[in-house]
Design an enzyme around this catalytic site. Structure first.
Site, mmCIF file in Angstrom:
data_model
loop_
_atom_site.group_PDB
_atom_site.id
_atom_site.type_symbol
_atom_site.label_atom_id
_atom_site.label_comp_id
_atom_site.label_asym_id
_atom_site.label_seq_id
_atom_site.Cartn_x
_atom_site.Cartn_y
_atom_site.Cartn_z
ATOM 1 N N TYR A 235 -9.355 -6.208 -21.852
ATOM 2 C CA TYR A 235 -8.406 -5.322 -22.530
ATOM 3 C C TYR A 235 -9.017 -4.591 -23.714
ATOM 4 C CZ TYR A 235 -7.912 -9.915 -24.797
ATOM 5 O OH TYR A 235 -8.156 -11.131 -25.381
ATOM 6 N N LYS A 236 -10.299 -4.820 -23.988
ATOM 7 C CA LYS A 236 -10.966 -4.099 -25.073
ATOM 8 C C LYS A 236 -11.621 -2.845 -24.493
ATOM 9 C CE LYS A 236 -11.901 -8.459 -27.515
ATOM 10 N NZ LYS A 236 -10.784 -8.401 -28.464
ATOM 11 N N ARG B 202 -12.137 -3.919 -39.671
ATOM 12 C CA ARG B 202 -13.060 -3.564 -38.595
ATOM 13 C C ARG B 202 -12.774 -2.134 -38.155
ATOM 14 N NH1 ARG B 202 -12.824 -8.222 -34.054
ATOM 15 N NH2 ARG B 202 -10.826 -7.178 -33.736
ATOM 16 N N ASP C 72 -20.110 -15.452 -24.494
ATOM 17 C CA ASP C 72 -18.826 -14.765 -24.604
ATOM 18 C C ASP C 72 -19.132 -13.274 -24.739
ATOM 19 O OD1 ASP C 72 -16.523 -13.487 -25.629
ATOM 20 O OD2 ASP C 72 -15.816 -15.319 -26.593
ATOM 21 N N PHE D 148 -15.545 -17.056 -32.556
ATOM 22 C CA PHE D 148 -14.114 -16.752 -32.433
ATOM 23 C C PHE D 148 -13.330 -18.061 -32.265
ATOM 24 C CE2 PHE D 148 -10.282 -15.241 -30.217
ATOM 25 C CZ PHE D 148 -9.902 -14.236 -31.087
#
Length: 411
Positions: A233-234, A382, A208, A131
């Site tokens: 927040y996922k 996705r 991560d 990322f």
């Protein structure tokens, strides 16, 4: 929407009827105008209880108790919430996890502290396709400290392997920094085996966890992980911009010194001392005043994850992604769509990626119609599957909507 011809909808209904976690879908707030939400791997849905939880905080903890809440609860909240995340989702003992800053800031803190543990080691190992935040932070630290980056270039679908890591590490390696789940393909790295290889080389291991925490069972203590960061927040549904958490193995904590020396990480916060002396333990990772309001919403999701059980959540993730891959084979592959995720459910996280040259336009069309997947440059969609809020029927309807939008665009 044209129904599939292969009995997939009947299968989806059967899977939903047998789903032991189906009752939990009612806990999530509906989104008017949205019929299919497949982006929980970017931003989880709010729970129905979230507005009241936040309102109660404003009315009572902040509105009534005012500054007294710092003494009564807020000073301890970053570590207390960190311990709760550790127990429910990380497989980690107390005193090793803290909720603090953004993901980016915490990645910087941990990597920067890690490279100073043994200054004779002058290399960082990181994946070239990681990322952007992870790569950008690593590059900045390498420039700051005069380090060399050794870039891994694994298969873009299947992700980094144990052998690739083993070939990259040496006595010069200070730290290996990898994502547990690839943000593009969903490829799931073999955390215990890779961590073992890195540790045997004498280097430190950083993970991560942004795309795995809350949806994949983890055993950070048992697997010997040194350092980890994850967002909330996922799959933890803390809301946009909710703070990240950092994990530092207890045995490593005395050896690190985090680089952003703020008053909240001091040993005596209110001494207003002339020089910085860090707090003992995980609290040293704090810098400025903790974002208390940003920690409120995720409490409800942690309740839900604990009630459902992380192993059952993972089993539902397997089932959802398996159905999507089967639907891809039947409905999308004939249209020239590429599968960009591993077929083996044990080797992928909780999203499935597919690719087509027209997916940027297709995604815009889908969003306009209330179907929300996630587009990733240059041509990927996705399909994010959050097991507690997503049904099999919703997941399949999302694939069929992608099919129909692609047909419309091509026609």
């Amino acid at each position: 929407m044209t129904q599939p011809s292969s009995g997939l909808m009947q299968l989806a209904h059967q899977l939903d009827a047998a789903d032991p976690l189906s009752e939990h879908r009612a806990a999530f707030a509906p989104a008017p105008g949205v019929s299919v939400y497949l982006d929980g791997n970017s931003l989880g849905r709010p729970l129905r209880t979230t507005p009241d939880r936040i309102a109660d905080f404003v009315r009572h903890d902040w509105g009534t108790r005012l500054i007294r809440s710092w003494d009564e609860q807020w000073m301890d909240l970053p570590a207390a919430l960190g311990d709760r995340i550790a127990r429910i989702a990380l497989g980690a003992d107390t005193g090793q996890t803290i909720v603090a800053d953004s993901t980016t800031v915490l990645i910087y803190k941990l990597i920067r502290a890690a490279v100073d543990v043994d200054r004779s080691r002058r290399e960082l190992v990181i994946e070239a396709g990681n990322f952007p935040t992870d790569r950008f932070v690593a590059e900045g630290i390498a420039a700051e400290c005069g380090l060399t980056i050794r870039w891994l270039t694994p298969d873009e679908v299947h992700g980094v392997t144990v052998d690739e890591v083993a070939a990259a590490v040496s006595e010069q390696t200070a730290l290996v920094a990898l994502s547990h789940v690839d943000y593009r393909s969903g490829a799931l790295a073999d955390m215990p085996a890779i961590t073992d290889v890195v540790k045997r080389s004498g280097a430190l291991m950083f993970w991560d966890l942004c795309h795995s925490v809350g949806v994949i069972p983890l055993q950070l203590d048992e697997w010997g992980v040194d350092l980890a960061v994850g967002c909330t927040y996922k799959y933890l549904n803390g809301g946009p911009g909710s703070p990240a958490f950092a994990y530092v193995r207890s045995g490593l904590q005395p050896a690190i010194r985090q680089p952003i020396q703020g008053w909240m990480g001091a040993g005596d916060v209110f001494a207003m001392a002339p020089a910085y002396a860090p707090a003992a333990g995980i609290r040293q990772l704090l810098s400025g005043t903790p974002p208390v309001l940003g920690m409120v919403a995720m409490g409800g999701m942690l309740d839900l994850i604990e009630a459902a059980g992380i192993d059952r959540i993972r089993a539902k993730s397997h089932s959802l992604t398996g159905l999507v891959v089967r639907a891809y084979d039947d409905e999308l592959a004939p249209l020239g769509v590429r599968l960009l995720s591993p077929r083996d459910a044990d080797r992928r996280g909780s999203h499935v990626s597919v690719g087509h040259e027209h997916f940027a336009e297709v995604t815009h069309q889908l969003w306009q119609s209330g179907v929300i997947p996630d587009f990733r440059f240059p041509d990927g969609i996705r399909i994010g599957l959050s097991p507690l809020s997503t049904s099999h029927t919703e997941a399949l309807e999302g694939v069929l909507a992608i099919r129909d939008a692609l047909r419309t665009h091509a026609g």
